[in-house]
Each structure stands twice: as C-alpha cells, then as structure tokens.
Design a protein around this motif. Structure first.
Motif, PDB file in Angstrom:
ATOM      1  N   SER A   1       0.813  -1.228   0.000  1.00 54.43           N
ATOM      2  CA  SER A   1       0.000   0.000   0.000  1.00 54.43           C
ATOM      3  C   SER A   1       0.846   1.276   0.000  1.00 54.43           C
ATOM      4  O   SER A   1       0.331   2.363  -0.198  1.00 54.43           O
ATOM      5  CB  SER A   1      -0.935   0.016   1.218  1.00 54.43           C
ATOM      6  N   CYS A   2       2.137   1.136   0.210  1.00 58.85           N
ATOM      7  CA  CYS A   2       3.019   2.309   0.279  1.00 58.85           C
ATOM      8  C   CYS A   2       3.079   2.985  -1.092  1.00 58.85           C
ATOM      9  O   CYS A   2       3.304   2.325  -2.110  1.00 58.85           O
ATOM     10  CB  CYS A   2       4.407   1.882   0.739  1.00 58.85           C
ATOM     11  N   THR A   3       2.886   4.290  -1.108  1.00 57.69           N
ATOM     12  CA  THR A   3       2.834   5.023  -2.376  1.00 57.69           C
ATOM     13  C   THR A   3       4.206   5.133  -3.039  1.00 57.69           C
ATOM     14  O   THR A   3       5.245   4.978  -2.390  1.00 57.69           O
ATOM     15  CB  THR A   3       2.277   6.443  -2.168  1.00 57.69           C
ATOM     16  N   GLU A   4       4.189   5.432  -4.314  1.00 52.29           N
ATOM     17  CA  GLU A   4       5.428   5.583  -5.081  1.00 52.29           C
ATOM     18  C   GLU A   4       6.309   6.693  -4.501  1.00 52.29           C
ATOM     19  O   GLU A   4       7.526   6.587  -4.463  1.00 52.29           O
ATOM     20  CB  GLU A   4       5.104   5.855  -6.556  1.00 52.29           C
ATOM     21  N   THR A   5       5.668   7.773  -4.036  1.00 53.55           N
ATOM     22  CA  THR A   5       6.413   8.886  -3.432  1.00 53.55           C
ATOM     23  C   THR A   5       7.243   8.397  -2.257  1.00 53.55           C
ATOM     24  O   THR A   5       8.428   8.736  -2.130  1.00 53.55           O
ATOM     25  CB  THR A   5       5.441   9.990  -2.971  1.00 53.55           C
TER      26      THR A   5
ATOM     27  N   ASN B   1       5.715   6.815   7.941  1.00 54.82           N
ATOM     28  CA  ASN B   1       5.725   5.912   6.788  1.00 54.82           C
ATOM     29  C   ASN B   1       7.091   5.265   6.607  1.00 54.82           C
ATOM     30  O   ASN B   1       7.191   4.074   6.305  1.00 54.82           O
ATOM     31  CB  ASN B   1       5.345   6.664   5.509  1.00 54.82           C
TER      32      ASN B   1
ATOM     33  N   ASN C   1       1.726   3.111   4.619  1.00 50.97           N
ATOM     34  CA  ASN C   1       1.026   4.383   4.728  1.00 50.97           C
ATOM     35  C   ASN C   1       0.475   4.506   6.142  1.00 50.97           C
ATOM     36  O   ASN C   1      -0.099   3.549   6.676  1.00 50.97           O
ATOM     37  CB  ASN C   1      -0.110   4.462   3.707  1.00 50.97           C
TER      38      ASN C   1
END
Length: 93
Positions: free
Chosen positions: A12-16, A53, A59
């Motif tokens: 679930s961790c975003t690309e950013t 994070n 997230n």
C-alpha cells in the motif's frame, strides 16, 4: 540517529514514499541492520506522516502513530499546546 525502521515496504506504500525510502538507502541515511533498517543520522521529514511511513514501512497517519511513553499521540499534544496558547491569549484581555 540509531532509530530502527521496518525493512520491507507494504504494497500500500505510495510511489512517493518508495522513492523517499530509496533515497534514504542510497545516501546511507538508512542502512541494513539484520532484519531491520537503521538511521545512521537524524533525518528531517516534511511531516509526521512521512516520518511514520519510513519507520513503519506503510502508509500511516503520523499524527496518531507517534506517541509519548504515556500514550499521548502527537495530535493530542499539538491540540493541548494550541489550547494552552488560546487560554493564554484570552487571559491577556
């Protein structure tokens, strides 16, 4: 410095945040230490959530994830400070 972070990032961790983690590893601010990662120096993040994070590997809402030893969240402490400042302003009048 010396704080540990979860080694793997959740799906679930975003690309950013994946890019940020990569940069921290690339610059050796985060290094592998067994099954964890370790900060080799103090790191400043743009928000409590960004820091959470990186440490938790997912997230997260840093305003409720970061807690004192007594269990108060960052958000609770922030609200208490704001309330105290408001009371101080009211007393001046």
């Amino acid at each position: 410095k010396g704080s540990q972070a979860k080694r793997d990032l959740s799906k679930s961790c975003t690309e950013t945040y994946r890019k940020l983690r990569g940069k921290l590893l690339e610059t050796n601010i985060l290094i592998e230490n067994g099954d964890k990662l370790e900060f080799t120096e103090d790191a400043i993040f743009s928000s409590p959530s960004a820091a959470a994070n990186m440490v938790l590997g997912r997230n997260s809402n840093g305003f409720i994830e970061w807690m004192t030893e007594s269990g108060k969240t960052f958000k609770q402490i922030q609200e208490e400070i704001i309330a105290q400042q408001l009371i101080a302003k009211i007393r001046r009048f």
